[in-house]
Write a protein that holds these residues in place. Structure first.
Motif, short mmCIF file in Angstrom:
data_model
loop_
_atom_site.label_atom_id
_atom_site.label_comp_id
_atom_site.label_asym_id
_atom_site.label_seq_id
_atom_site.Cartn_x
_atom_site.Cartn_y
_atom_site.Cartn_z
N ARG A 44 23.71 4.69 -37.23
CA ARG A 44 22.38 4.50 -37.25
C ARG A 44 21.86 3.34 -36.92
O ARG A 44 21.60 2.98 -35.24
CB ARG A 44 21.48 4.87 -38.25
CG ARG A 44 19.97 3.98 -37.75
CD ARG A 44 19.34 5.05 -39.15
NE ARG A 44 17.60 4.86 -39.27
CZ ARG A 44 17.59 4.62 -39.60
NH1 ARG A 44 17.60 4.65 -41.30
NH2 ARG A 44 15.70 4.29 -40.06
N GLY B 148 12.77 -1.20 -35.68
CA GLY B 148 13.32 0.00 -36.40
C GLY B 148 12.54 1.35 -36.21
O GLY B 148 12.35 1.64 -37.50
N ALA C 231 21.53 0.14 -28.61
CA ALA C 231 20.32 0.74 -27.54
C ALA C 231 20.03 -0.53 -26.92
O ALA C 231 19.64 -1.12 -26.00
CB ALA C 231 19.25 1.45 -28.61
N SER D 122 10.36 4.79 -30.19
CA SER D 122 11.44 4.68 -28.81
C SER D 122 11.86 5.78 -28.63
O SER D 122 12.64 6.03 -27.24
CB SER D 122 12.69 3.31 -30.15
OG SER D 122 13.51 3.38 -29.06
N ARG E 77 21.00 1.00 -32.14
CA ARG E 77 19.80 0.19 -32.68
C ARG E 77 20.80 -1.16 -32.07
O ARG E 77 20.04 -1.69 -30.68
CB ARG E 77 19.32 -0.10 -33.60
CG ARG E 77 18.66 1.48 -33.81
CD ARG E 77 17.93 1.16 -35.59
NE ARG E 77 17.54 -0.55 -35.69
CZ ARG E 77 16.22 -1.02 -37.08
NH1 ARG E 77 16.21 -0.78 -37.92
NH2 ARG E 77 16.43 -2.33 -35.84
N LYS E 78 21.29 -1.51 -32.33
CA LYS E 78 22.17 -2.17 -31.09
C LYS E 78 22.73 -2.22 -29.92
O LYS E 78 22.14 -3.31 -28.81
CB LYS E 78 23.07 -3.32 -32.29
CG LYS E 78 23.04 -3.80 -33.62
CD LYS E 78 24.04 -3.71 -34.70
CE LYS E 78 23.25 -5.10 -35.67
NZ LYS E 78 24.89 -5.38 -36.04
N VAL F 216 19.28 5.57 -28.43
CA VAL F 216 17.76 5.83 -28.99
C VAL F 216 17.64 7.86 -30.29
O VAL F 216 16.97 7.27 -30.68
CB VAL F 216 16.40 5.21 -28.72
CG1 VAL F 216 16.34 4.20 -28.45
CG2 VAL F 216 16.28 6.53 -28.03
N ALA G 31 20.02 6.68 -32.55
CA ALA G 31 19.47 6.38 -33.83
C ALA G 31 18.71 7.10 -34.82
O ALA G 31 17.88 6.72 -35.93
CB ALA G 31 18.90 4.85 -33.21
N ASN H 59 12.85 0.14 -30.84
CA ASN H 59 13.87 -0.18 -30.94
C ASN H 59 14.44 -1.04 -32.06
O ASN H 59 14.35 -1.14 -33.29
CB ASN H 59 15.18 0.05 -30.03
CG ASN H 59 16.79 -0.07 -31.01
OD1 ASN H 59 16.67 0.79 -31.19
ND2 ASN H 59 16.87 -0.89 -30.67
N GLN H 60 14.09 -2.46 -31.83
CA GLN H 60 13.88 -3.34 -32.32
C GLN H 60 13.10 -3.55 -33.14
O GLN H 60 13.38 -4.10 -35.01
CB GLN H 60 13.60 -4.82 -31.74
CG GLN H 60 14.62 -5.41 -30.53
CD GLN H 60 15.85 -5.55 -30.93
OE1 GLN H 60 16.51 -4.65 -31.12
NE2 GLN H 60 16.77 -6.42 -31.33
N GLU I 284 12.60 4.10 -34.56
CA GLU I 284 13.07 5.43 -33.53
C GLU I 284 12.51 6.29 -33.05
O GLU I 284 13.08 6.89 -31.60
CB GLU I 284 14.49 5.69 -34.56
CG GLU I 284 15.55 4.81 -34.56
CD GLU I 284 15.84 4.32 -36.29
OE1 GLU I 284 14.25 4.72 -36.84
OE2 GLU I 284 16.95 3.57 -36.74
#
Length: 334
Positions: free
Chosen positions: A189, A244, A196, A249, A193-194, A178, A181, A241-242, A246
């Motif tokens: 980036r 967006g 993470a 997160s 995220r994916k 994270v 990201a 995180n999902q 960051e």
């Protein structure tokens, strides 16, 4: 509250700070193998922590020094009993620092690839061993009436401690993901995220089992609150995180580390190293501490020095706050 209790809290704060800060740069080191697809992306990852990794290690040095001065019996038993794993961690930290500095000194591909491999392993191994070490400190080890560790290195590799190692490794990797990201732009980036999400789900399972085991074994109401905060923060970090977000997160993954480590120290107090042979042989904040005069002098030094260190580190992070991507990586000049 006695001064030895105050210093137990201060040492806990130092370890929390170390794991919060060094945790994400350990994670970034692991990501050089898991996330980066080419040399440019590896340089992006390394550059995200380049200005701050050595400052993060100040917290480890301070925690070790504070333990030596405030609780010499704890320091002596810990470093003699855990000599081999702590030596491995020390060697890894030395090689890791050399790798950051030497990697770009020569243009040959094999030279850079070897140092990048060193960064990966010297990030992964300490991230795992710190969890093993703290798992054993909380669980207790074989300490005799002379406050000496009488077990072997194999006694340290018990299921609880090994699970603790997996938790710190996965949690630090998630924290680093994270952070990546948060600090990068472009395709790296998006991939961070994916990744993470996947790492975070594994971390959630491992951490929940470990914290429940800890709570069932020696927890109380206060540690239960800390555990609930850790679990809730980790779930919220995944959700942020999902979405967006960051920054949120990363902050929430940091709260997870803070609450989880705080829980370990809450379950440990008033012991500093429990004995599994006889509870009366356990090291406590009372029988392991220095004299009241020593603790008083240390307290005044801490009052003066701690704000200065925190201001300096805060300024460093502010200066190097901008995101970077492969477009910001210049061709190396040798």
């Amino acid at each position: 509250m006695e001064l030895h209790d105050v210093w137990f809290v201060l040492i806990a704060v130092l370890w929390i700070g170390y794991f919060f800060l060094e945790g994400f740069d350990f994670g970034v080191g692991v990501l050089t193998r898991l996330l980066a697809r080419d040399r440019a992306e590896k340089r992006v990852l390394i550059n995200t922590i380049g200005p701050v990794w050595d400052g993060n290690e100040v917290w480890l040095l301070t925690a070790g020094g504070a333990t030596f001065a405030a609780f010499p019996e704890w320091y002596a038993t810990l470093f003699s009993g855990f000599y081999l794993p702590l030596l491995v961690i020390l060697v890894c930290l030395i090689v890791r620092g050399v790798a950051f500095e030497y990697r770009a000194k020569r243009p040959e591909e094999h030279w850079q690839r070897n140092w990048e491999t060193a960064i990966f392993w010297t990030s992964l191994i300490p991230a795992f061993l710190w969890g093993v070490a703290f798992g054993n400190i909380v669980r207790g080890v074989k300490i005799d009436a002379e406050f000496e560790y009488v077990g072997t290195v194999w006694d340290l590799l018990n299921p609880y401690a090994l699970l603790g190692g997996l938790v710190t490794l996965s949690l630090f990797t998630f924290h680093g993901t994270v952070f990546t990201a948060l600090k990068t732009v472009g395709e790296i980036r998006a991939r961070a995220r994916k990744l993470a999400l996947r790492v975070g789900l594994v971390t959630a399972v491992l951490a929940l089992v470990f914290l429940l085991w800890t709570q069932a074994d020696r927890g109380d109401g206060t540690s239960l609150v800390a555990m609930a905060v850790a679990v809730a923060a980790l779930v919220a970090a995944l959700a942020a995180n999902q979405a967006g977000r960051e920054g949120w997160s990363f902050a929430l993954s940091g709260v997870t580390i803070v609450a989880a480590v705080a829980m370990l120290f809450l379950t440990l107090f008033p012991n500093v190293m429990p004995s599994t042979l006889d509870a009366d042989w356990s090291l406590t904040v009372t029988n392991a501490s220095s004299s009241p005069y020593t603790l008083k002098i240390m307290t005044w030094l801490a009052v003066i020095a701690t704000p200065l260190v925190m201001l300096y580190q805060g300024w460093t992070y502010w200066v190097f706050r901008k995101r970077i991507g492969t477009q910001h990586i210049a061709d190396p000049v040798h």
